[in-house]
Design an enzyme around this catalytic site. Structure first.
Site, short mmCIF file in Angstrom:
data_model
loop_
_atom_site.label_atom_id
_atom_site.label_comp_id
_atom_site.label_asym_id
_atom_site.label_seq_id
_atom_site.Cartn_x
_atom_site.Cartn_y
_atom_site.Cartn_z
N GLU A 105 0.15 -9.48 -0.68
CA GLU A 105 -1.26 -9.92 -0.62
C GLU A 105 -1.89 -9.98 -2.01
O GLU A 105 -2.72 -10.82 -2.29
CB GLU A 105 -2.04 -8.96 0.29
CG GLU A 105 -1.58 -9.09 1.74
CD GLU A 105 -2.23 -8.05 2.62
OE1 GLU A 105 -1.88 -6.86 2.46
OE2 GLU A 105 -3.07 -8.40 3.45
N GLY A 165 0.82 -5.17 1.04
CA GLY A 165 -0.26 -5.30 0.07
C GLY A 165 0.23 -5.91 -1.24
O GLY A 165 -0.54 -6.55 -1.96
N ALA A 212 0.84 -1.20 0.00
CA ALA A 212 0.00 0.00 0.00
C ALA A 212 0.87 1.25 0.00
O ALA A 212 2.00 1.23 0.51
CB ALA A 212 -0.90 -0.01 1.23
N GLU A 228 3.79 -5.17 7.63
CA GLU A 228 2.83 -4.20 8.20
C GLU A 228 3.01 -3.98 9.69
O GLU A 228 2.80 -2.88 10.20
CB GLU A 228 1.39 -4.65 7.93
CG GLU A 228 0.94 -4.48 6.50
CD GLU A 228 1.25 -5.68 5.62
OE1 GLU A 228 2.10 -6.50 6.01
OE2 GLU A 228 0.67 -5.78 4.54
N1 CAA Z 1 4.35 3.66 0.34
C1 CAA Z 1 4.79 4.90 -0.01
N2 CAA Z 1 6.08 5.20 -0.18
C2 CAA Z 1 6.98 4.21 0.00
C3 CAA Z 1 6.60 2.91 0.34
C4 CAA Z 1 5.22 2.64 0.52
N3 CAA Z 1 4.76 1.42 0.82
N4 CAA Z 1 7.71 2.15 0.44
C5 CAA Z 1 8.75 2.95 0.16
N5 CAA Z 1 8.31 4.20 -0.11
C6 CAA Z 1 9.11 5.35 -0.52
C7 CAA Z 1 10.08 5.79 0.57
O1 CAA Z 1 9.48 6.70 1.46
C8 CAA Z 1 11.19 6.43 -0.26
O2 CAA Z 1 10.74 7.71 -0.62
P1 CAA Z 1 11.78 8.91 -0.74
O3 CAA Z 1 12.79 8.47 -1.76
O4 CAA Z 1 10.94 10.06 -1.15
O5 CAA Z 1 12.38 9.06 0.63
C9 CAA Z 1 11.22 5.58 -1.53
O6 CAA Z 1 9.95 4.92 -1.59
C10 CAA Z 1 12.31 4.53 -1.55
O7 CAA Z 1 12.24 3.79 -0.34
P2 CAA Z 1 13.56 3.41 0.50
O8 CAA Z 1 14.47 4.57 0.54
O9 CAA Z 1 13.08 2.83 1.77
O10 CAA Z 1 14.19 2.30 -0.45
P3 CAA Z 1 14.90 0.93 -0.08
O11 CAA Z 1 15.24 0.32 -1.37
O12 CAA Z 1 15.94 1.16 0.95
O13 CAA Z 1 13.77 0.05 0.63
C11 CAA Z 1 11.61 -0.97 0.88
C12 CAA Z 1 12.64 -0.32 -0.06
C13 CAA Z 1 12.16 -2.28 1.47
C14 CAA Z 1 10.36 -1.25 0.08
C15 CAA Z 1 11.29 -0.01 2.04
O14 CAA Z 1 10.96 1.25 1.50
C16 CAA Z 1 10.10 -0.45 2.87
O15 CAA Z 1 10.25 -1.23 3.78
N6 CAA Z 1 8.90 0.08 2.54
C17 CAA Z 1 7.71 -0.21 3.30
C18 CAA Z 1 7.12 -1.50 2.87
C19 CAA Z 1 5.88 -1.76 3.65
O16 CAA Z 1 5.82 -1.61 4.84
N7 CAA Z 1 4.82 -2.18 2.95
C20 CAA Z 1 3.58 -2.44 3.57
C21 CAA Z 1 2.73 -1.23 3.43
S1 CAA Z 1 1.28 -1.39 4.42
C22 CAA Z 1 0.25 -2.37 3.53
O17 CAA Z 1 0.57 -2.84 2.49
C23 CAA Z 1 -1.07 -2.54 4.21
C24 CAA Z 1 -1.96 -3.50 3.59
O18 CAA Z 1 -1.99 -4.64 3.95
C25 CAA Z 1 -2.95 -3.04 2.62
#
Ligand code: CAA
Ligand code: NAI
Length: 702
Positions: A110, A107, A68, A130
């Site tokens: 998922e 997501g 998400a 999450e």
């Molecule tokens: N939503 C929005 N922005 C996101 C994002 C997300 N899920 N994941 C990463 N980004 C953004 C970061 O904020 C960053 O933005 P900036 O460059 O503007 O700072 C950019 O993407 C790159 O991210 P990283 O610098 O963290 O890059 P990385 O390669 O070091 O790591 C990653 C990548 C492992 C995906 C890490 O960003 C991460 O852990 N992201 C979160 C993943 C997550 O938690 N997903 C679950 C979301 S909740 C969900 O999905 C709920 C559901 O069940 C419906």
């Protein structure tokens, strides 16, 4: 640019048999509204097209999808929701195949679980992180994963938030195949086979076999979850996630799904998840330096040198070895060098005996580490990190030598925790290459790295230090030069107040209990005992400062855990309240002419937290930190501040700054301590009815 919308491309392959839906929303394919709408539209087109016999869903770049779009959580929900998209995938009458080209998280994972088949490239990773955002997988993950992989694996993935490899996912039945060939061609060929063999659609919702055992014996679930719940003291999300998984076992699929949705909604609107989302973004913001020109490139680092093989030097060397960067430790003393290298080996051996590191990996890492007494070897380092005794003259001498011998352009860093980085830089003719890299003890474990920007530090040096921090798996935060930088400077306020609480009537165990219950891993006194009371005693003596209780304990030879007694006495490593300490404290109160009184938990909590917030405000005012979020990151990653409370500055906003200002004023008047007087920035924000969160990033005052 996609042909459905800018985020989604629909292509036809193999004479129109196979529809390929490509998600393209860099950098991580977050499932923002446009992407969701595009997938829904592409699916509808594929469903309606009689030529299409199967659909393959994949992503561009390193990501299938990272889940998400977290920035949308603060906005009203817009259709189609992820839930709608996954329901549409699930209901398709033609096979839908997830081609997991890279990371599939949250997501994104998922979405793949909602497909009828899942294929992974060998370097793909699947995870449900999450929980790290104070949430649970809210798009069917808690219902589908146990059905595909069994309850134990589902609990592990959902409650740890850690991703697994494609190979593990295959072994657990989460993916159907790991394909070596190039993506998406290999996945398209697989889809052709599914069609040719008329393979039945495999919907996760219909699977019951892997949850049978937990249905018969509900303790399976509780047993699997117990270790994670223990670690998640005070947090809501793990409990909620467990309830959702229990729903998968006890309820029909659609009811379980509905319950999951309700639990997710409650979490996403709650304070704990807001706090964790704040930390997620603050950690990434911290890497951004407002005045950094776009074209600055960090220097490549292929070799590191650490000066000093003591507690910190050894730990720092391990950080480099752990990520495969050769590192040499330079010592002035043969015995210290031998001891230091042996301590490194011992640390690795402990990891091997605990099973967290293989013996082969230990050997590999040890091979990256060498030691020498020849200072000339500093010439080989692209980065040199000094970790010698905390003495300014010594450090200046070391840096003067570094100036003479280090390679031009090398980054010269000091690990000092209290000394003036500008004074150290001034010992060289290249102060632009000098900065502080303040690791925390144990350096190989603690993730915080305060990068101290001196007044002459160049952008390139700063960019290099940030890049090294990331490479080492640390969480870097850039701070300005001042006594204690951000973390220890705020901690000092808490330490002073903790001592004052003892004199006024509290006992160490009472103060520690309040701080522990707030969510810290331990209270201030247990922490002092762990660090050793003699360190602070020596510093106080040098500065002519007194701390009546702590001084008295040190005079009695109670230096903390290492002497078996400090604020507590120790049975092994277990602290036990000690009547002798009560006596020492009562005497100190009497000497100070204080009549001891009962102090409430609320007062203890306020006095443990609010003075730190006040100091945080001063730090912002002075330009020692660029953003309140940077301070929060320091406290979460360096001092065990509970992430679900967002860090001290975020917490301050949630309490309300007026309340904090008022209480500080009262404590300042009572104690006569001017440092407790509300900081001007705090007063200003209260007057303007604003929070710390409203402050724009600022340049550091260097
Ligand atoms: N939503 C929005 N922005 C996101 C994002 C997300 N899920 N994941 C990463 N980004 C953004 C970061 O904020 C960053 O933005 P900036 O460059 O503007 O700072 C950019 O993407 C790159 O991210 P990283 O610098 O963290 O890059 P990385 O390669 O070091 O790591 C990653 C990548 C492992 C995906 C890490 O960003 C991460 O852990 N992201 C979160 C993943 C997550 O938690 N997903 C679950 C979301 S909740 C969900 O999905 C709920 C559901 O069940 C419906
Ligand atoms: P330590 O006393 O364990 O180790 C210092 C080492 O430096 C000794 O092995 C000594 O032989 C060596 N050394 C002294 N002069 C040298 C020289 N000229 N050349 C090469 N080696 C020399 O000290 P520790 O605790 O590792 O601290 C090192 C630095 O890290 C200090 O600046 C300290 O303030 C800082 N620091 C310490 C933390 C801690 O928790 N111990 C945390 C963060 C920073």
């Amino acid at each position: 640019m996609g042909n459905i919308n800018p985020s989604v491309d629909l292509q036809y392959h193999n004479a129109g048999h196979i529809a390929l839906v490509v998600m393209d929303n860099p950098p991580v394919n977050a499932l923002k509204h446009e992407l969701r709408a595009g997938i829904a539209e592409a699916l509808a087109k594929a469903a309606a097209d009689p030529a299409v016999e199967a659909v393959v869903l994949t992503g561009t770049g390193r990501f299938f999808s990272a889940g998400a779009d977290i920035t949308e959580f603060n906005q009203p929900r817009r259709s189609p929701t992820l839930h709608d998209v996954i329901a549409a995938l699930d209901a398709m009458q033609k096979p839908v195949i997830a081609a997991i080209n890279g990371q599939a998280l949250g997501g994104g994972c998922e979405l793949a679980l909602g497909c009828h088949f899942r294929l992974a490239s060998p370097h793909a990773r699947l995870g449900l992180p999450e929980i790290k955002l104070g949430l649970l997988p809210g798009a069917g993950g808690t219902q589908r994963l146990p059905r595909l992989a069994g309850v134990e694996r589902a609990v592990r993935m959902i409650l740890s938030g850690e991703p697994i490899s494609a190979q593990e996912a295959l072994a657990d039945g989460i993916v159907d195949a790991v394909l070596e060939g190039p993506f998406p061609d290999a996945a398209i060929a697989y889809a052709e086979r599914v069609v040719a063999e008329r393979q039945p659609l495999r919907r996760a919702r219909d699977r019951e076999d892997k949850i049978e055992a937990a249905r018969r014996d509900p303790s399976v679930l509780d047993k699997a979850a117990a270790p994670y719940l223990r670690r998640a003291r005070g947090e809501q999300a793990p409990e909620f996630a467990l309830r959702a998984i229990r729903g998968a076992i006890e309820k029909p699929f659609d009811e379980g799904l509905q319950q999951e949705g309700q639990l997710f909604l409650e979490l996403v609107q709650g304070e704990q998840s807001k706090a964790r989302r704040h930390v997620f973004f603050a950690e990434r913001e911290a890497l951004k330096i407002p005045d950094m020109p776009k074209d600055v490139q960090p220097w490549p680092v292929t070799r590191a040198v650490v000066i000093g093989a003591g507690t910190m030097g050894g730990g720092i060397a391990m950080c480099f070895a752990n990520v495969g960067i050769p590192v040499e430790v330079v010592e002035s003393d043969q015995a210290a060098l031998t001891r230091g290298l042996e301590r490194i080996a011992e640390n690795y051996r402990t990891s091997v005996s605990r099973g967290s590191l293989s013996a082969a990996e230990m050997d590999r890492r040890m091979q990256f580490i060498s030691g020498t007494l020849d200072f000339g070897h500093v010439a080989e380092g692209d980065v040199v990190i000094e970790a010698v005794f905390e003495e300014l003259d010594l450090k200046k001498r070391v840096f003067a030598e570094l100036d003479r011998l280090a390679k031009p352009g090398a980054l010269l860093a000091t690990n000092t925790s209290t000394l003036d980085v500008n004074a150290i830089a001034a010992a060289t003719k290249r102060p632009e290459s000098v900065l502080g890299m303040h690791f925390f003890s144990p350096a190989n474990v603690m993730r915080l790295l305060e990068i101290v920007r001196g007044k002459a530090t160049s952008h390139q040096a700063l960019a290099t230090a940030l890049a090294i921090g990331k490479q080492l798996g640390k969480v870097p935060v850039v701070v300005g030069v001042c006594d204690g930088f951000v973390g220890n400077r705020m901690l000092a306020r808490r330490t002073t107040e903790a001592e004052r609480l003892l004199l006024e009537g509290a006992l160490p165990q009472e103060v520690d209990a309040v701080v522990y219950d707030f969510g810290f891993p331990m209270g201030p006194f247990a922490m002092s005992d762990l660090a050793g009371l003699d360190v602070g005693w020596r510093i106080r003596k040098a500065r002519g400062v007194k701390a009546p209780v702590s001084d008295a304990l040190c005079e009695a030879g109670r230096f903390g855990q290492k002497t078996g007694a400090g604020y507590y006495r120790y049975e092994g490593r277990t602290p036990v309240p000690d009547p002798e300490v009560e006596r020492i404290i009562a005497e100190a109160s009497a000497r100070a002419g204080i009549t001891r009184r009962k102090i409430s938990s609320q007062e203890i909590l306020e006095r443990m937290i609010y003075p730190m917030i006040n100091e945080g405000a001063r730090i912002l005012e002075e330009g020692i930190a660029m953003r309140p979020g940077d301070i929060d990151v320091v406290w979460v990653y360096g001092y065990g501040w509970p992430a679900w409370r967002g860090g001290p500055m975020f917490f301050a906003d949630s309490v309300g700054l007026r309340q904090i200002r008022d209480r500080l004023k009262e404590y300042a008047e009572r104690s006569g301590d001017p440092l407790l007087q509300p900081a001007p920035l705090l007063e200003k924000l209260v007057a303007e009815n604003r929070g710390f969160g409203s402050l724009a990033p600022q340049r550091l005052a260097t």
